[in-house]
Design an enzyme around this catalytic site. Structure first.
Site, mmCIF file in Angstrom:
data_model
loop_
_atom_site.group_PDB
_atom_site.id
_atom_site.type_symbol
_atom_site.label_atom_id
_atom_site.label_comp_id
_atom_site.label_asym_id
_atom_site.label_seq_id
_atom_site.Cartn_x
_atom_site.Cartn_y
_atom_site.Cartn_z
ATOM 1 N N THR A 1 11.333 -6.168 16.356
ATOM 2 C CA THR A 1 12.773 -6.176 16.630
ATOM 3 C C THR A 1 13.338 -7.586 16.788
ATOM 4 O O THR A 1 14.542 -7.748 16.885
ATOM 5 C CB THR A 1 13.070 -5.391 17.928
ATOM 6 N N ASN B 1 0.823 -1.205 0.000
ATOM 7 C CA ASN B 1 0.000 0.000 0.000
ATOM 8 C C ASN B 1 0.863 1.263 0.000
ATOM 9 O O ASN B 1 2.083 1.191 0.164
ATOM 10 C CB ASN B 1 -0.951 -0.024 1.210
ATOM 11 N N HIS C 1 23.332 4.034 11.613
ATOM 12 C CA HIS C 1 24.119 4.724 12.650
ATOM 13 C C HIS C 1 24.315 3.784 13.833
ATOM 14 O O HIS C 1 23.613 2.785 13.952
ATOM 15 C CB HIS C 1 23.410 6.003 13.111
ATOM 16 N N ARG D 1 5.327 -8.130 20.368
ATOM 17 C CA ARG D 1 5.336 -9.403 21.093
ATOM 18 C C ARG D 1 4.225 -10.281 20.534
ATOM 19 O O ARG D 1 3.161 -9.766 20.171
ATOM 20 C CB ARG D 1 5.067 -9.181 22.589
HETATM 21 C C1 LIG Z 1 -4.581 -6.950 12.975
HETATM 22 C C2 LIG Z 1 -5.818 -6.351 13.665
HETATM 23 C C3 LIG Z 1 -6.954 -6.202 12.650
HETATM 24 C C4 LIG Z 1 -6.210 -7.317 14.772
HETATM 25 O O1 LIG Z 1 -7.228 -6.706 15.503
HETATM 26 P P1 LIG Z 1 -8.102 -7.550 16.549
HETATM 27 O O2 LIG Z 1 -8.622 -8.807 15.928
HETATM 28 O O3 LIG Z 1 -9.085 -6.613 17.093
HETATM 29 O O4 LIG Z 1 -7.049 -7.979 17.600
HETATM 30 P P2 LIG Z 1 -7.367 -8.693 18.980
HETATM 31 O O5 LIG Z 1 -8.713 -8.275 19.477
HETATM 32 O O6 LIG Z 1 -7.157 -10.160 18.808
HETATM 33 O O7 LIG Z 1 -6.261 -8.082 19.898
HETATM 34 C C5 LIG Z 1 -5.506 -8.888 20.726
HETATM 35 C C6 LIG Z 1 -4.701 -7.976 21.614
HETATM 36 O O8 LIG Z 1 -3.802 -7.216 20.794
HETATM 37 C C7 LIG Z 1 -3.939 -5.839 21.079
HETATM 38 N N1 LIG Z 1 -3.741 -5.077 19.851
HETATM 39 C C8 LIG Z 1 -4.498 -5.143 18.734
HETATM 40 N N2 LIG Z 1 -4.001 -4.300 17.829
HETATM 41 C C9 LIG Z 1 -2.931 -3.681 18.393
HETATM 42 C C10 LIG Z 1 -2.014 -2.710 17.947
HETATM 43 N N3 LIG Z 1 -2.088 -2.187 16.714
HETATM 44 N N4 LIG Z 1 -1.020 -2.317 18.761
HETATM 45 C C11 LIG Z 1 -0.929 -2.840 20.009
HETATM 46 N N5 LIG Z 1 -1.760 -3.782 20.502
HETATM 47 C C12 LIG Z 1 -2.763 -4.180 19.693
HETATM 48 C C13 LIG Z 1 -5.350 -5.696 21.614
HETATM 49 O O9 LIG Z 1 -5.458 -4.551 22.408
HETATM 50 C C14 LIG Z 1 -5.516 -6.964 22.387
HETATM 51 O O10 LIG Z 1 -4.907 -6.833 23.650
HETATM 52 P P3 LIG Z 1 -5.770 -7.144 24.987
HETATM 53 O O11 LIG Z 1 -6.148 -8.607 24.841
HETATM 54 O O12 LIG Z 1 -4.800 -6.875 26.080
HETATM 55 O O13 LIG Z 1 -6.928 -6.239 24.924
HETATM 56 C C15 LIG Z 1 -5.484 -4.985 14.245
HETATM 57 O O14 LIG Z 1 -4.550 -5.158 15.273
HETATM 58 C C16 LIG Z 1 -4.872 -4.017 13.230
HETATM 59 O O15 LIG Z 1 -3.678 -3.919 13.072
HETATM 60 N N6 LIG Z 1 -5.729 -3.258 12.512
HETATM 61 C C17 LIG Z 1 -5.265 -2.355 11.471
HETATM 62 C C18 LIG Z 1 -5.100 -3.113 10.159
HETATM 63 C C19 LIG Z 1 -4.412 -2.246 9.135
HETATM 64 O O16 LIG Z 1 -3.399 -1.620 9.387
HETATM 65 N N7 LIG Z 1 -4.955 -2.225 7.936
HETATM 66 C C20 LIG Z 1 -4.390 -1.376 6.900
HETATM 67 C C21 LIG Z 1 -4.613 -1.944 5.525
HETATM 68 S S1 LIG Z 1 -3.526 -3.319 5.167
#
Ligand SMILES: CC(C)(COP(=O)(O)OP(=O)(O)OC[C@H]1O[C@@H](n2cnc3c(N)ncnc32)[C@H](O)[C@@H]1OP(=O)(O)O)[C@@H](O)C(=O)NCCC(=O)NCCS
Length: 175
Positions: free
Chosen positions: A153, A73, A104, A168
């Site tokens: 990382t 993207n 660096h 993690r």
């Molecule tokens: C991948 C994704 C859809 C998963 O979401 P989800 O199914 O709601 O994830 P979960 O509910 O299983 O989350 C599990 C844990 O991870 C955490 N988590 C989810 N996304 C997170 C993030 N971006 N950063 C940190 N922690 C995150 C949640 O808070 C949860 O923690 P908890 O159990 O302590 O509450 C979502 O994390 C994401 O990245 N969405 C954006 C997608 C994107 O960037 N799309 C762009 C087009 S490609």
């Protein structure tokens, strides 16, 4: 369909400096390509570079491989000084950043000296959410997902869902 054909033509033109361009690679918008090493883009890869361009850079000894049917993207920035290998069927969200060199050093005296490069490998069918950063030396296993905004990382095992800074593994993608 017409738009698809234009996207194929656009890829041939704007990715003409690639070392190898597979069949039916599609491109929207204009990427910034600096290929001083080897840039290999597999068949049916799809790059969306409108608004914020994708930047693909290889240095003289650098190799960047983008696997077949991988989707990238807008705003992704990838700099290969040694090897960045992105497997087939991967999905890279907006503004993903990958560099296989830190450029660096932490030591203030050595700050200007470039450290060693270490390859980045994304195995097949990896999904990186928007604004994920992958640092040098990391392998992300097949079918894994990295949540938006994460900084990777350490290696991530196949079929993992990872999130955070540093990223993690939170669970398996099968849970
Ligand atoms: C991948 C994704 C859809 C998963 O979401 P989800 O199914 O709601 O994830 P979960 O509910 O299983 O989350 C599990 C844990 O991870 C955490 N988590 C989810 N996304 C997170 C993030 N971006 N950063 C940190 N922690 C995150 C949640 O808070 C949860 O923690 P908890 O159990 O302590 O509450 C979502 O994390 C994401 O990245 N969405 C954006 C997608 C994107 O960037 N799309 C762009 C087009 S490609």
């Amino acid at each position: 369909m017409l738009d698809d054909s234009l996207a194929v033509l656009r890829a041939r033109w704007y990715l003409r400096n690639a070392t190898s361009l597979g069949e039916r690679v599609r491109l929207w918008g204009r990427p910034i390509v600096r290929n001083h090493g080897s840039l290999v883009i597999g068949q049916r890869a799809c790059l969306v570079s409108g608004g914020l361009p994708i930047q693909l850079t290889t240095e003289r000894d650098g190799k960047l491989e983008i696997g077949a049917r991988t989707f990238m993207n807008y705003g992704c920035s990838i700099i290969a000084t040694k090897l960045i290998s992105i497997g087939p069927n991967c999905k890279l969200g907006m503004e993903v950043l990958m560099m296989d060199n830190d450029f660096h050093q932490i030591d203030p005296v050595e700050r200007g000296a470039r450290p060693a490069s270490a390859p980045i490998v994304l195995e097949e069918n990896v999904w990186l959410g928007a604004r994920v950063i992958v640092v040098s030396g990391v392998t992300i296993g097949a079918d894994s997902v990295v949540a938006a905004g994460s900084v990777v990382t350490r290696d991530i095992a196949p079929r993992s869902f990872a999130a955070g800074q540093p990223a993690r593994v939170i669970r398996s993608v099968d849970d």
